[in-house]
Motif scaffolding. Structure first.
Motif, mmCIF file in Angstrom:
data_model
loop_
_atom_site.group_PDB
_atom_site.id
_atom_site.type_symbol
_atom_site.label_atom_id
_atom_site.label_comp_id
_atom_site.label_asym_id
_atom_site.label_seq_id
_atom_site.Cartn_x
_atom_site.Cartn_y
_atom_site.Cartn_z
ATOM 1 N N LEU A 106 75.668 67.411 52.996
ATOM 2 C CA LEU A 106 74.297 67.630 53.457
ATOM 3 C C LEU A 106 73.386 68.053 52.308
ATOM 4 N N ALA A 107 73.919 68.808 51.356
ATOM 5 C CA ALA A 107 73.130 69.226 50.195
ATOM 6 C C ALA A 107 72.732 68.025 49.349
ATOM 7 N N GLU A 108 73.691 67.130 49.136
ATOM 8 C CA GLU A 108 73.407 65.919 48.348
ATOM 9 C C GLU A 108 72.388 65.031 49.048
ATOM 10 N N GLN A 109 72.558 64.848 50.353
ATOM 11 C CA GLN A 109 71.644 64.009 51.132
ATOM 12 C C GLN A 109 70.235 64.619 51.170
ATOM 13 N N SER A 110 70.156 65.937 51.331
ATOM 14 C CA SER A 110 68.856 66.611 51.385
ATOM 15 C C SER A 110 68.119 66.487 50.049
ATOM 16 N N SER A 111 68.848 66.603 48.946
ATOM 17 C CA SER A 111 68.237 66.457 47.619
ATOM 18 C C SER A 111 67.680 65.053 47.435
ATOM 19 N N PHE A 112 68.446 64.053 47.883
ATOM 20 C CA PHE A 112 68.023 62.662 47.772
ATOM 21 C C PHE A 112 66.774 62.399 48.616
ATOM 22 N N ARG A 113 66.777 62.889 49.842
ATOM 23 C CA ARG A 113 65.634 62.663 50.745
ATOM 24 C C ARG A 113 64.389 63.393 50.254
ATOM 25 N N GLU A 114 64.587 64.549 49.648
ATOM 26 C CA GLU A 114 63.439 65.272 49.110
ATOM 27 C C GLU A 114 62.760 64.464 48.003
ATOM 28 N N ARG A 115 63.574 63.883 47.114
ATOM 29 C CA ARG A 115 63.003 63.071 46.026
ATOM 30 C C ARG A 115 62.252 61.866 46.578
ATOM 31 N N GLU A 116 62.826 61.253 47.624
ATOM 32 C CA GLU A 116 62.142 60.110 48.239
ATOM 33 C C GLU A 116 60.807 60.537 48.851
ATOM 34 N N ALA A 117 60.794 61.665 49.534
ATOM 35 C CA ALA A 117 59.568 62.159 50.163
ATOM 36 C C ALA A 117 58.496 62.462 49.120
ATOM 37 N N ILE A 118 58.904 63.072 47.995
ATOM 38 C CA ILE A 118 57.950 63.392 46.924
ATOM 39 C C ILE A 118 57.357 62.109 46.351
ATOM 40 N N ASP A 119 58.199 61.095 46.132
ATOM 41 C CA ASP A 119 57.706 59.821 45.590
ATOM 42 C C ASP A 119 56.699 59.171 46.535
ATOM 43 N N ILE A 120 56.998 59.202 47.826
ATOM 44 C CA ILE A 120 56.088 58.602 48.809
ATOM 45 C C ILE A 120 54.763 59.363 48.839
ATOM 46 N N GLU A 121 54.847 60.677 48.791
ATOM 47 C CA GLU A 121 53.629 61.503 48.783
ATOM 48 C C GLU A 121 52.765 61.158 47.573
ATOM 49 N N ARG A 122 53.400 61.010 46.403
ATOM 50 C CA ARG A 122 52.659 60.665 45.187
ATOM 51 C C ARG A 122 52.011 59.288 45.315
ATOM 52 N N GLU A 123 52.754 58.340 45.859
ATOM 53 C CA GLU A 123 52.219 56.984 45.985
ATOM 54 C C GLU A 123 50.987 56.956 46.880
ATOM 55 N N VAL A 124 51.026 57.708 47.979
ATOM 56 C CA VAL A 124 49.876 57.752 48.889
ATOM 57 C C VAL A 124 48.674 58.386 48.183
ATOM 58 N N THR A 125 48.909 59.488 47.463
ATOM 59 C CA THR A 125 47.819 60.152 46.749
ATOM 60 C C THR A 125 47.234 59.235 45.679
ATOM 61 N N LYS B 58 54.190 56.974 37.515
ATOM 62 C CA LYS B 58 53.388 58.149 37.209
ATOM 63 C C LYS B 58 54.139 59.438 37.483
ATOM 64 N N SER B 59 55.185 59.363 38.300
ATOM 65 C CA SER B 59 55.905 60.587 38.666
ATOM 66 C C SER B 59 56.560 61.226 37.446
ATOM 67 N N LYS B 60 56.924 60.423 36.436
ATOM 68 C CA LYS B 60 57.563 60.972 35.255
ATOM 69 C C LYS B 60 56.545 61.651 34.340
ATOM 70 N N ARG B 61 55.267 61.306 34.509
ATOM 71 C CA ARG B 61 54.239 61.895 33.666
ATOM 72 C C ARG B 61 53.642 63.144 34.280
ATOM 73 N N PHE B 62 53.491 63.145 35.583
ATOM 74 C CA PHE B 62 52.818 64.248 36.230
ATOM 75 C C PHE B 62 53.683 64.818 37.353
ATOM 76 N N PRO B 63 54.693 65.581 36.993
ATOM 77 C CA PRO B 63 55.540 66.158 38.031
ATOM 78 C C PRO B 63 54.798 67.210 38.821
ATOM 79 N N ARG B 64 55.170 67.349 40.079
ATOM 80 C CA ARG B 64 54.567 68.368 40.918
ATOM 81 C C ARG B 64 55.359 69.660 40.863
ATOM 82 N N LYS B 65 54.686 70.742 41.142
ATOM 83 C CA LYS B 65 55.364 72.041 41.147
ATOM 84 C C LYS B 65 56.117 72.176 42.463
ATOM 85 N N ARG B 66 57.434 72.126 42.406
ATOM 86 C CA ARG B 66 58.267 72.237 43.603
ATOM 87 C C ARG B 66 59.289 73.335 43.399
ATOM 88 N N ARG B 67 59.292 74.316 44.285
ATOM 89 C CA ARG B 67 60.272 75.387 44.166
ATOM 90 C C ARG B 67 61.447 75.124 45.068
#
Length: 333
Positions: free
Chosen positions: A181-200, A324-333
């Motif tokens: 579940l930890a591995e799957q959650s990490s993967f899904r989080e990265r996907e969600a961040i990428d989608i959020e960036r693409e929409v923005t 662009k995600s590699k250039r402008f990472p978001r602050k994620r805790r």
């Protein structure tokens, strides 16, 4: 000792039809910071409690930054007057935090925060308690958003099972499923961040398409071998392609992240202030193109290449998609 990256995030304002009417920096007020502090303390407390109970649990981990990236960061900020004392192999969060704090109120603050954020490894979920470097915490988890994040929900389930119901028979079950579940959650989080960036990025390109030909003042936020990106005060960034630099032939200095003119010695580097004009935008490709104000337009000739006995014209201005995600990472805790 925690590092406050303080990187600007965009807030897209839209009308009732979804059309972007403005892009503004997202602001954090005093109440936001107080609530965030309570959430951090709650996360730390729960993680520490389960660590010492030695029960199966899911932790939020953020490991030590890579040495090579730290070395590049130091080489860039040293000419600006910022240094790190001691060995980079055993650097502590408070040493990096001191650089960010010292840069506050200066023109290069945003650049230093962004560069340092790029040095960091991605935070992820893990069965082991490996600590959180960015927060300078030995124990950390995600507990405070169970209706939004699955790992938080999993933490609440562990609390209910082990603390309230004292159902220790479930230990073997959680021991088996949490690593997956930890591995799957990490993967899904990265996907969600990428989608959020693409929409923005899409909404930014759509917004700037209504401002073609207008001029803006901005700051160079990233330099690459094909040009440099300029960030406007409202957080929108666009590319000044190498082909738009017509006053000289520029070489890319990867070590110092700058473009250097072959004949004039003129440089374009991080945090330089420039004036740009919007020349094109693509909502589909999520890209914005700028040109420097005052540069002479270069005549772009189409080259002819041979493909299967046919001559095909190509457009040298056509560029591939940029991650662009590699250039402008978001602050994620």
């Amino acid at each position: 000792g925690a590092i406050d990256f303080d990187v600007n995030e965009a807030k897209v304002l839209v009308d009732d039809k979804g059309k972007p009417i403005d892009i503004v920096p997202r602001t954090r007020g005093a109440s936001d910071k107080i609530i965030e502090e309570f959430m951090l303390r709650a996360n730390e407390t729960v993680a520490q409690h389960f660590k010492w109970m030695d029960l199966p649990f899911i932790y939020r981990v953020h490991e030590h930054p890579k040495l090579k990236k730290l070395q590049q960061f130091v080489s860039i900020v040293k000419p600006l007057g910022y240094t790190i004392k001691g060995s980079l192999e055993h650097v502590y969060p408070n040493e990096l935090s001191a650089i960010v704090d010292a840069s506050k109120g200066t023109e290069e603050h945003t650049i230093i925060s962004t560069l340092l954020l790029r040095c960091m490894q991605k935070a992820r979920y893990d069965r082991q308690c490996l600590g959180h470097f960015g927060l300078a915490d030995e124990y950390y988890t995600h507990f405070t958003s169970p209706i939004r994040r699955y790992p938080d929900l999993l933490v609440h389930r562990c609390i209910r099972n082990f603390l309230f119901e004292q159902n220790y028979e479930a230990t073997a079950h959680f021991e088996e499923v949490i690593p997956l579940l930890a591995e799957q959650s990490s993967f899904r989080e990265r996907e969600a961040i990428d989608i959020e960036r693409e929409v923005t990025d899409m909404k930014m390109a759509e917004y700037m398409s209504y401002h073609i030909g207008e001029e803006f003042e901005g700051m160079i936020s990233s330099v690459t071998q094909f040009g440099f990106f300029v960030e406007l005060p409202n957080t929108i960034d666009g590319l000044v392609h190498m082909t738009e630099l017509t006053d000289d032939y520029y070489h890319y200095d990867e070590k110092n992240l700058m473009l250097v003119g072959e004949m004039t010695g003129k440089t374009y580097k991080l945090s330089d202030k420039v004036k740009v004009r919007v020349i094109s935008c693509s909502k589909k490709d999520r890209t914005i193109d700028f040109e420097l104000v005052g540069q002479k337009a270069r005549v772009k000739k189409k080259k002819t290449i041979q493909i299967n006995d046919k001559k095909v014209k190509t457009n040298p201005r056509k560029k591939g998609k940029i991650n662009k995600s590699k250039r402008f990472p978001r602050k994620r805790r």
